[in-house]
Design a protein around this motif. Structure first.
Motif, PDB file in Angstrom:
ATOM      1  N   TRP A  65      46.634  26.709  -3.446  1.00 44.18           N
ATOM      2  CA  TRP A  65      47.097  27.204  -4.662  1.00 44.18           C
ATOM      3  C   TRP A  65      45.650  28.507  -4.322  1.00 44.18           C
ATOM      4  O   TRP A  65      46.105  29.454  -5.377  1.00 44.18           O
ATOM      5  CB  TRP A  65      47.190  26.753  -5.666  1.00 44.18           C
ATOM      6  N   GLU A 105      50.467  29.760   0.469  1.00 39.59           N
ATOM      7  CA  GLU A 105      51.803  29.987  -0.447  1.00 39.59           C
ATOM      8  C   GLU A 105      52.366  29.131   0.345  1.00 39.59           C
ATOM      9  O   GLU A 105      52.665  27.844  -0.264  1.00 39.59           O
ATOM     10  CB  GLU A 105      51.966  31.117  -0.629  1.00 39.59           C
ATOM     11  N   ALA A 108      50.433  33.674  -6.875  1.00 34.38           N
ATOM     12  CA  ALA A 108      50.444  32.406  -7.349  1.00 34.38           C
ATOM     13  C   ALA A 108      50.688  32.579  -8.935  1.00 34.38           C
ATOM     14  O   ALA A 108      50.361  31.285  -9.487  1.00 34.38           O
ATOM     15  CB  ALA A 108      49.027  32.828  -7.419  1.00 34.38           C
ATOM     16  N   ILE A 142      45.543  31.730  -2.695  1.00 32.99           N
ATOM     17  CA  ILE A 142      47.061  32.184  -2.660  1.00 32.99           C
ATOM     18  C   ILE A 142      46.721  33.826  -2.255  1.00 32.99           C
ATOM     19  O   ILE A 142      45.983  34.126  -3.701  1.00 32.99           O
ATOM     20  CB  ILE A 142      48.401  32.024  -3.137  1.00 32.99           C
TER      21      ILE A 142
END
Length: 428
Positions: free
Chosen positions: A383, A347, A392, A386
């Protein structure tokens, strides 16, 4: 330690071909792998007239991830894409109108090799340029990064409807087949002497680190001198494949000369989501000191917070000295994005890469600039890693908005974000 060798020969099929690049591969293949690499043993990968840039990228990425010395032999021709006017290695399907989509961007070499330890990578190149690219090359660098040694030559067009031969690379192979493996600089000079004896003049000659500008043209003798952004692809499982290598350790994080030495001893505040910093290694006392080695050591020791805190201090110093949107400052932001990845904080890595892209766009860089596309591709990849669905999902709309501005070179990237967001909504 075994070495790795990548033999890459590529040129367009048909009338656009300037050099018979693949003709050098049988000569190189006749050289024992250990001699090609300069190590006791070596693994050799050969790419002859590849069709797709992603196929070349996959092989280069695998070679870059290998431990031990890496030697890359590249024979082919350079062309500029019409949109950004950046150099590409033309592949079998490349035409002047399709360079951007069918050729291999030269900056991908820098991107894929940037995390390798300094001094462990050598490129030997024999390249021919069309008239447009030849003019572009005057006074410009064919950049491979400061940690990569580049030796070779770039030749002008051989003449109308004439296909040249990769004589420099054949000379290199001839020297190596003699039974010895001289130091690469000596090997380079021996190859130049051979082709100069054949009357080849007017070439641009590369010798040394891969970041310096060209000094000029050779006329009867050598004139010595001294990569963005890969596009993302879609992984078989539906995830977004990163544009840059994702090694288990950072290797050497060197990418640019360090900014002036820091004042003070306390760490700067880390961005939201960063792990708390422990004891921070002292800042270098002189401008010539390089913090990258200390950062690498901290990561290899599992001290991820220390590494990030030190990088944050250099980021702040660079911003104070050059401005928050400067290349010097953004370099350290990019280092911190990589550090977050190494720490397993997808993240934070995603947010940091998004911040890099936003900063570059705010500074006026176009959406299709290699560095902008690379930052968004890496944010997209992180992304997808995550683990917390809520986090997310919360970050997804911002990434989608950024993807709408920077679609990248691969079709479907924005659609992929939207599909993933819909899946995340069903998990709430």
């Amino acid at each position: 330690m075994p070495g790795t060798v990548l033999l890459l020969a590529a040129s367009p099929a048909g009338k656009g071909c300037l050099v018979d690049a693949a003709s050098v591969l049988p000569v190189l293949a006749a050289v024992p792998p250990a001699v090609l690499s300069g190590t006791d043993t070596a693994n050799v990968v050969e790419l002859a007239d590849p069709l797709e840039p992603q196929a070349v990228l996959t092989r280069l990425r695998a070679a870059a991830a290998a431990t031990g010395p890496l030697t890359v032999f590249v024979a082919g021709q350079l062309q500029l894409d019409r949109r950004q006017r950046l150099p590409h290695l033309a592949l079998a399907r490349t035409t002047p109108a399709t360079v951007r989509y069918t050729a291999f961007p030269w900056q991908w070499f820098r991107e894929e090799l940037r995390l390798r330890p300094a001094g462990s990578t050598t490129l030997l190149v024999d390249l021919h340029a069309d008239a447009e690219t030849w003019e572009w090359l005057r006074g410009r660098a064919l950049d491979c990064g400061p940690g990569v040694a580049v030796h070779g030559r770039i030749a002008p067009p051989a003449g109308r409807r004439k296909v040249a031969a990769p004589t420099y690379m054949k000379a290199v192979a001839t020297v190596l087949r003699s039974g010895g493996r001289p130091p690469v600089e000596q090997l380079h000079q021996m190859a130049l002497a051979r082709i100069a004896g054949d009357g080849e003049v007017g070439d641009l000659v590369l010798s040394g680190a891969g970041a310096g500008p060209f000094a000029g043209f050779a006329a009867g003798g050598p004139a010595s001198v001294g990569g963005p952004a890969p596009v993302g692809g879609f992984a078989p499982a539906g995830g977004f494949a990163p544009a840059a290598p994702v090694p288990s350790l950072p290797g050497d994080l060197r990418a640019r000369p360090p900014v002036p030495a820091l004042n003070g001893t306390g760490p700067q505040a880390a961005p939201q989501g960063a792990p708390p910093a422990g004891p921070v290694p002292p800042a270098p006392a002189t401008p010539s000191a390089d913090p990258h080695a200390a950062i690498t050591t901290a990561v290899q020791s599992g001290k991820h917070a220390d590494a990030d805190a030190l990088a944050a201090r250099w980021e702040r110093a660079a911003a104070d000295a050059h401005g928050t949107g400067s290349e010097e400052a953004l370099h350290w932001t990019e280092v911190r994005a990589d550090l977050a990845m190494f720490a397993g904080d997808a993240e934070r890595s995603c947010r940091t890469w998004m911040a890099v892209a936003d900063a570059r766009l705010a500074a006026g860089q176009p959406a299709d600039a290699p560095a902008v596309e690379a930052a968004v591709d890496r944010a997209h990849h992180q992304w997808g890693r995550i683990a917390d669905a809520t986090r997310a999902r919360d970050l997804g709309p911002a990434l989608a908005a950024l993807r709408a501005r920077v679609p990248g070179r691969r079709e479907g990237a924005l659609d992929h974000v939207h599909r993933q967001l819909r899946q995340l909504q069903t998990q709430s």
